[in-house]
Write a protein that holds these residues in place. Structure first.
Motif: not given
Length: 398
Positions: A131-135, A139-144
């Motif tokens: 669950a932590g990966v896309p954040f 190419h997904e949620m793109a947080n820095a």
């Protein structure tokens, strides 16, 4: 049974989400939550639908894992779009998040079979890790950074609830807060029956509550027949010894030699290859070149609702996916391009050095050009009829 081989169906983990009838929560508001869930799972339910946690403010977990589409995408894109402006294509087809609650961390079975793990390459050890990966994925949620995710959460309508659950100062420690975000999402997926309802027509059939049609029964027989579909090699269809319903996956890995998908922008680079277990996203098995090209076997529950199949989204319909399975070796020219010398460039989404890893021993892959495929067109139609009974949400009449 030897592994890295099985199965008729590796179809269609990431933890980005899918909207549909579950619109992302607006900043400063709290969506309706299921009070039957634990407090942590209630937080996970809100986080799952909260688009404000992305860099764009427009993408939630529910954007790619739509609850109304079996927690999978509601479109036929080979890979979903994300990023700060929502225009960055991913590298793999987004899978369904259903029926993962019984999966385990990755391990090698006693016979050497790679098994378990989350994401298509099994690199995440738990639903929380997944669950932590896309954040943080560009190419997904793109947080820095994790700190950016937590900064967004501070403005969410459930921030006080988050503090009450995990500690008054939790949002002042980005690493710990980010970990709790993953935990909350994990608990939501573990607890909410929507992620594992076991309420398909096939479940009702196993319970003696409804019959299957003649075509569906023929399809089930072909699915189970080790000399025909042989789907049961990886996608178990019978109840467990304890009476538990079948998951339609054994969580093992297989290498099917799926054709290269030119719709993926990453594949414009001829040097780029997605090798699953041995990279590039997973790095701990990089030296296990015998595993290159293998991806985790997904559950076939809800497969009839999918619009992108295989790790690279190479097919957009179940009929073509099944024909590929049985004609891959008998008529490879139908599925692969021609090389410069005119020969069929078979298994063209793998470097030549790794093409020997592809499953060519088990039914239905043990065929040669010119031989009859393991399933005829009419038999494939019957198997598709059966697969349609695995769709969640069947209602029996009282």
């Amino acid at each position: 049974m030897p592994r890295l081989l099985p199965s008729l169906l590796i179809l269609a983990l990431s933890a980005c989400g899918g909207g549909g009838g579950n619109a992302p929560a607006a900043v400063g508001t709290a969506p309706v939550i299921d009070v039957a869930l634990s407090p942590a799972a209630q937080l996970g339910q809100q986080i799952f639908k909260d688009a404000s946690l992305s860099a764009s403010g427009k993408q939630s977990c529910a954007t790619c894992h739509n609850p109304d589409h079996a927690h999978a995408p509601d479109n036929a894109l080979a890979a979903q779009l994300g990023g700060i402006d929502g225009d960055v294509q991913g590298f793999r087809a987004a899978p369904s998040l259903r029926y993962l609650n019984q999966n385990t961390a990755f391990f090698f079975a006693k016979d050497g079979t790679p098994t378990g793990g989350f994401n298509r390459d099994g690199r995440a050890a738990s639903l929380a890790d997944q669950a932590g990966v896309p954040f943080l994925a560009a190419h997904e949620m793109a947080n820095a950074s994790k700190a950016d995710v937590v900064a967004h959460l501070k403005n969410a309508g459930y921030a006080a609830q988050f503090r009450a659950q995990f500690g008054a100062a939790i949002l002042d420690n980005p690493d710990q807060a980010f970990s709790r975000i993953g935990y909350a999402l994990q608990q939501y997926q573990m607890e909410d029956p929507e992620f594992h309802p076991f309420d398909s027509r096939y479940d009702a059939f196993l319970a003696g509550k409804t019959p299957l049609s003649a075509a569906e029964l023929r399809g089930l027989a072909l699915y189970n027949n080790p000399l025909k579909g042989n789907c049961i090699g990886c996608h178990t269809s019978a109840r467990g010894a304890d009476g538990s319903p079948p998951l339609f996956t054994d969580f093992s890995f297989d290498n099917l030699g799926v054709p290269r998908n030119r719709k993926l922008s990453a594949n414009a680079d001829p040097a780029y290859f997605d090798l699953g277990l041995c990279g590039p996203n997973r790095t701990d098995l990089a030296t296990r070149t015998d595993l290159c090209g293998a991806f985790r076997v997904p559950s076939l529950r809800n497969v009839a609702t999918r619009k992108a199949f295989f790790h690279n989204g190479a097919f957009d319909n179940l009929n073509d996916a099944l024909h590929f399975y049985v004609q891959r070796d008998t008529k490879p020219e139908l599925w692969y391009p021609r090389a410069a010398d005119g020969s069929v460039d078979k298994f063209n989404d793998l470097p030549p050095a790794y093409r020997a890893n592809v499953n060519t021993l088990e039914v239905p892959y043990n065929r040669q050009p010119g031989m009859e495929p393991a399933l005829s067109d009419s038999e494939i139609a019957d198997v598709i009829q059966f697969l349609g009974t695995l769709t969640d949400g069947y209602k029996t009449t009282p």
